[in-house]
Enzyme design. Sequence first.
Site, PDB file in Angstrom:
ATOM      1  N   LYS A 104      39.961  31.589  47.225  1.00  0.00           N
ATOM      2  CA  LYS A 104      38.795  32.158  47.317  1.00  0.00           C
ATOM      3  C   LYS A 104      37.813  31.711  46.066  1.00  0.00           C
ATOM      4  O   LYS A 104      36.609  31.962  46.150  1.00  0.00           O
ATOM      5  CB  LYS A 104      39.169  33.670  46.680  1.00  0.00           C
ATOM      6  CG  LYS A 104      39.726  34.079  45.426  1.00  0.00           C
ATOM      7  CD  LYS A 104      39.814  35.488  45.135  1.00  0.00           C
ATOM      8  CE  LYS A 104      40.309  35.968  43.544  1.00  0.00           C
ATOM      9  NZ  LYS A 104      39.442  35.122  42.560  1.00  0.00           N
ATOM     10  N   ASP A 105      38.383  30.836  45.465  1.00  0.00           N
ATOM     11  CA  ASP A 105      37.599  30.107  44.421  1.00  0.00           C
ATOM     12  C   ASP A 105      37.212  28.770  44.494  1.00  0.00           C
ATOM     13  O   ASP A 105      36.421  27.913  44.068  1.00  0.00           O
ATOM     14  CB  ASP A 105      38.445  29.781  42.941  1.00  0.00           C
ATOM     15  CG  ASP A 105      38.677  31.339  42.208  1.00  0.00           C
ATOM     16  OD1 ASP A 105      37.806  32.224  42.437  1.00  0.00           O
ATOM     17  OD2 ASP A 105      39.935  31.422  41.450  1.00  0.00           O
ATOM     18  N   ARG A 154      29.918  40.315  45.906  1.00  0.00           N
ATOM     19  CA  ARG A 154      30.558  41.028  47.170  1.00  0.00           C
ATOM     20  C   ARG A 154      30.890  42.192  46.775  1.00  0.00           C
ATOM     21  O   ARG A 154      30.548  43.385  47.482  1.00  0.00           O
ATOM     22  CB  ARG A 154      31.646  40.263  47.279  1.00  0.00           C
ATOM     23  CG  ARG A 154      32.391  41.180  48.575  1.00  0.00           C
ATOM     24  CD  ARG A 154      33.813  40.131  48.641  1.00  0.00           C
ATOM     25  NE  ARG A 154      34.840  40.203  47.602  1.00  0.00           N
ATOM     26  CZ  ARG A 154      35.570  41.146  47.065  1.00  0.00           C
ATOM     27  NH1 ARG A 154      35.772  42.339  48.030  1.00  0.00           N
ATOM     28  NH2 ARG A 154      36.210  40.959  45.837  1.00  0.00           N
ATOM     29  N   ARG A 155      31.624  42.640  45.757  1.00  0.00           N
ATOM     30  CA  ARG A 155      31.736  44.153  45.396  1.00  0.00           C
ATOM     31  C   ARG A 155      30.635  44.852  44.828  1.00  0.00           C
ATOM     32  O   ARG A 155      30.555  45.899  45.216  1.00  0.00           O
ATOM     33  CB  ARG A 155      32.823  44.134  44.038  1.00  0.00           C
ATOM     34  CG  ARG A 155      34.234  43.490  44.519  1.00  0.00           C
ATOM     35  CD  ARG A 155      34.958  43.395  43.239  1.00  0.00           C
ATOM     36  NE  ARG A 155      36.386  42.964  43.452  1.00  0.00           N
ATOM     37  CZ  ARG A 155      37.030  41.884  42.842  1.00  0.00           C
ATOM     38  NH1 ARG A 155      36.578  41.750  41.784  1.00  0.00           N
ATOM     39  NH2 ARG A 155      38.379  41.641  43.071  1.00  0.00           N
ATOM     40  N   ARG A 172      33.554  39.283  33.083  1.00  0.00           N
ATOM     41  CA  ARG A 172      34.252  38.063  33.692  1.00  0.00           C
ATOM     42  C   ARG A 172      35.352  37.852  32.705  1.00  0.00           C
ATOM     43  O   ARG A 172      35.620  38.477  31.635  1.00  0.00           O
ATOM     44  CB  ARG A 172      33.102  36.954  33.573  1.00  0.00           C
ATOM     45  CG  ARG A 172      32.041  37.200  34.293  1.00  0.00           C
ATOM     46  CD  ARG A 172      31.759  36.048  35.286  1.00  0.00           C
ATOM     47  NE  ARG A 172      33.038  34.995  35.390  1.00  0.00           N
ATOM     48  CZ  ARG A 172      32.918  34.002  34.754  1.00  0.00           C
ATOM     49  NH1 ARG A 172      31.919  33.487  34.070  1.00  0.00           N
ATOM     50  NH2 ARG A 172      33.810  33.085  34.923  1.00  0.00           N
ATOM     51  N   ARG A 178      40.059  40.963  31.423  1.00  0.00           N
ATOM     52  CA  ARG A 178      39.234  41.939  31.876  1.00  0.00           C
ATOM     53  C   ARG A 178      39.829  43.404  31.537  1.00  0.00           C
ATOM     54  O   ARG A 178      39.203  44.409  31.080  1.00  0.00           O
ATOM     55  CB  ARG A 178      39.106  42.068  33.257  1.00  0.00           C
ATOM     56  CG  ARG A 178      38.259  40.605  33.665  1.00  0.00           C
ATOM     57  CD  ARG A 178      37.876  40.646  35.137  1.00  0.00           C
ATOM     58  NE  ARG A 178      37.493  39.423  35.605  1.00  0.00           N
ATOM     59  CZ  ARG A 178      36.957  39.116  36.875  1.00  0.00           C
ATOM     60  NH1 ARG A 178      37.012  40.172  37.727  1.00  0.00           N
ATOM     61  NH2 ARG A 178      36.881  37.848  37.156  1.00  0.00           N
ATOM     62  N   CYS A 265      28.064  30.938  45.635  1.00  0.00           N
ATOM     63  CA  CYS A 265      28.771  31.636  44.603  1.00  0.00           C
ATOM     64  C   CYS A 265      27.859  32.996  44.486  1.00  0.00           C
ATOM     65  O   CYS A 265      28.417  33.963  44.209  1.00  0.00           O
ATOM     66  CB  CYS A 265      28.915  31.188  43.233  1.00  0.00           C
ATOM     67  SG  CYS A 265      27.547  30.981  42.378  1.00  0.00           S
TER      68      CYS A 265
END
Length: 334
Positions: A104-105, A154-155, A172, A178, A265
């Site tokens: 995903k990165d 996205r979230r 981040r 986090r 991104c």
Amino acid sequence: MNRSAHTSPVSPDAPDTSAGPASGRRVVRIGTRSSPMALAQVERVRAELTALEPGLEVEVVPVTTSGDRWQGSLAALGGKGAFTKEVDQLLLSGNVDLAVHCMKDVPGDRPVPAGTTFACYLERDDVRDALIHPGGLTLDELPAGTRIGTSAVRRIAQLARSHPHLDTVPIRGNANSRLAKLAAGQADALLLAYSGLERIGETARAAEILDVDTMFPPIGAGVLGLQCREDDAATTELAGRLGSPGTWRQTTAERMMLHVLQGHCNSPIAGFAADLPDGRLHLRAMVFSLDGKVAVQAEETGPASDPVLLGTSVALTLLRQGARELIEASADTA
């Protein structure tokens, strides 16, 4: 970590000084981000490699990437490649033999660095997101004004669409940091990948695991890719033996879709592929406006033998519905 694995921080620019142990045992040096989650991922790879080849020695070479150091928008660093470029440099310079990446990165709008290839993708982990709330509330139970910590567009777009009474605050860092920021009061709740919580042993922190219809996952969710140099046939062959054919099909379809869309991104793009009981491959994807007010979606099923065609077809369907305009609008706000 078992005694056959060693951890050695190194600069991406350091010269290659590895000549292997005097014993003549085979050594594989693995490059990775230095976060606790990344190191846990490498431990999985180490365990699987040494199970294949018990005499193998594995050296872990962690590096702190620019994406890990930077706390602002990823767009300012050129996107998700900020999490991979230093590890890629280690691989290309010969300081490591293998790189482990969360797919995903890995950017989908440009090719992988010349001279490298993904030998395989490991068996896929859970693709779902989890809500972490100290009081144990679910997403639907959160009161208006609750601050959800996330920097993923996205979230943010999906929350704005489904739960507009909740607020999002940028947060981040790796999963551990986090969680520390949540404890310090910088947010009231967090959204994190459930597979990430599994890797760091923090699944008990999840108040709710969100189904994919509530929070659609990112491209490559739950997938670890093993990247090698193209001219290193021995390591590519060894790493390739760990691969999951199903994950390869799914990830290939997803990343081809992302490549055709030329998502970046700052693009709220979500989607995932899954193998069906009848042997076919299914891909569903969505593109959102940043405020969540507009969304286009497409899903198709095709032969598992051609994931590239399936990914391309789904992307073209999204483009016909206006995905390009949504992606370009999100780029304008980067």
